[in-house]
Design a protein around this motif. Sequence first.
Motif, PDB file in Angstrom:
ATOM      1  N   ARG A   1      -7.784  -3.150   4.268  1.00 35.05           N
ATOM      2  CA  ARG A   1      -8.945  -2.304   4.550  1.00 35.05           C
ATOM      3  C   ARG A   1      -8.641  -1.357   5.716  1.00 35.05           C
TER       4      ARG A   1
ATOM      5  N   TYR B   1       0.821  -1.209   0.000  1.00 34.15           N
ATOM      6  CA  TYR B   1       0.000   0.000   0.000  1.00 34.15           C
ATOM      7  C   TYR B   1       0.856   1.261   0.000  1.00 34.15           C
TER       8      TYR B   1
ATOM      9  N   ARG C   1      -6.887  -8.809   2.887  1.00 38.58           N
ATOM     10  CA  ARG C   1      -7.947  -7.809   2.796  1.00 38.58           C
ATOM     11  C   ARG C   1      -8.256  -7.064   4.095  1.00 38.58           C
TER      12      ARG C   1
ATOM     13  N   LEU D   1      -6.324   1.386   4.516  1.00 41.75           N
ATOM     14  CA  LEU D   1      -7.037   2.340   3.664  1.00 41.75           C
ATOM     15  C   LEU D   1      -7.985   3.211   4.484  1.00 41.75           C
ATOM     16  N   GLU D   2      -8.662   2.622   5.461  1.00 34.31           N
ATOM     17  CA  GLU D   2      -9.552   3.403   6.330  1.00 34.31           C
ATOM     18  C   GLU D   2      -8.756   4.435   7.119  1.00 34.31           C
TER      19      GLU D   2
ATOM     20  N   GLU E   1     -18.428   4.483  -0.426  1.00 33.37           N
ATOM     21  CA  GLU E   1     -17.067   4.936  -0.732  1.00 33.37           C
ATOM     22  C   GLU E   1     -17.018   5.705  -2.049  1.00 33.37           C
TER      23      GLU E   1
ATOM     24  N   ALA F   1     -14.467  -3.304  -1.506  1.00 38.42           N
ATOM     25  CA  ALA F   1     -15.862  -3.638  -1.194  1.00 38.42           C
ATOM     26  C   ALA F   1     -16.530  -4.333  -2.376  1.00 38.42           C
TER      27      ALA F   1
ATOM     28  N   LEU G   1     -10.912   1.605  -1.316  1.00 44.59           N
ATOM     29  CA  LEU G   1     -11.883   0.973  -0.418  1.00 44.59           C
ATOM     30  C   LEU G   1     -13.113   0.509  -1.199  1.00 44.59           C
TER      31      LEU G   1
ATOM     32  N   ASP H   1     -21.372  -0.691   0.940  1.00 47.00           N
ATOM     33  CA  ASP H   1     -20.102  -0.064   1.309  1.00 47.00           C
ATOM     34  C   ASP H   1     -19.426   0.547   0.086  1.00 47.00           C
TER      35      ASP H   1
ATOM     36  N   ALA I   1      -7.777   6.772  -1.483  1.00 48.73           N
ATOM     37  CA  ALA I   1      -8.085   5.792  -0.433  1.00 48.73           C
ATOM     38  C   ALA I   1      -9.533   5.330  -0.540  1.00 48.73           C
ATOM     39  N   HIS I   2     -10.456   6.268  -0.747  1.00 48.72           N
ATOM     40  CA  HIS I   2     -11.873   5.898  -0.880  1.00 48.72           C
ATOM     41  C   HIS I   2     -12.101   5.044  -2.124  1.00 48.72           C
TER      42      HIS I   2
END
Length: 105
Positions: free
Chosen positions: A38, A12, A34, A41-42, A74, A62, A58, A70, A54-55
Amino acid sequence: MRLISISVHAVYSSITLRNLGKLGDSVMANPAMRPELRAELERSARDSKRSSHAHSLLANLAMLEGRWADAARELAAVRAIQPMMPGLAERERQAADSLAATRAR
């Protein structure tokens, strides 16, 4: 589990457009990555309120997992930050259509 932590962080933290596909390949091949991805990223989305990237990731995660509500949430965040992101409208449609189909069952 520590090995996964290190690899998720390494993958990441070095994301560029060139190696974004590698992240997707890794996450698809290894579902155990994952949850930690996740969480990372959150954290990124929380720490950088204007991080459409990031969104977007995400939302991808999802969608990969079939969590359509979700994904839609996002993608709405992406739209609020970067409404002209390439492919956004198509991804929003896919999430909305899949969510509707899931609810119709």
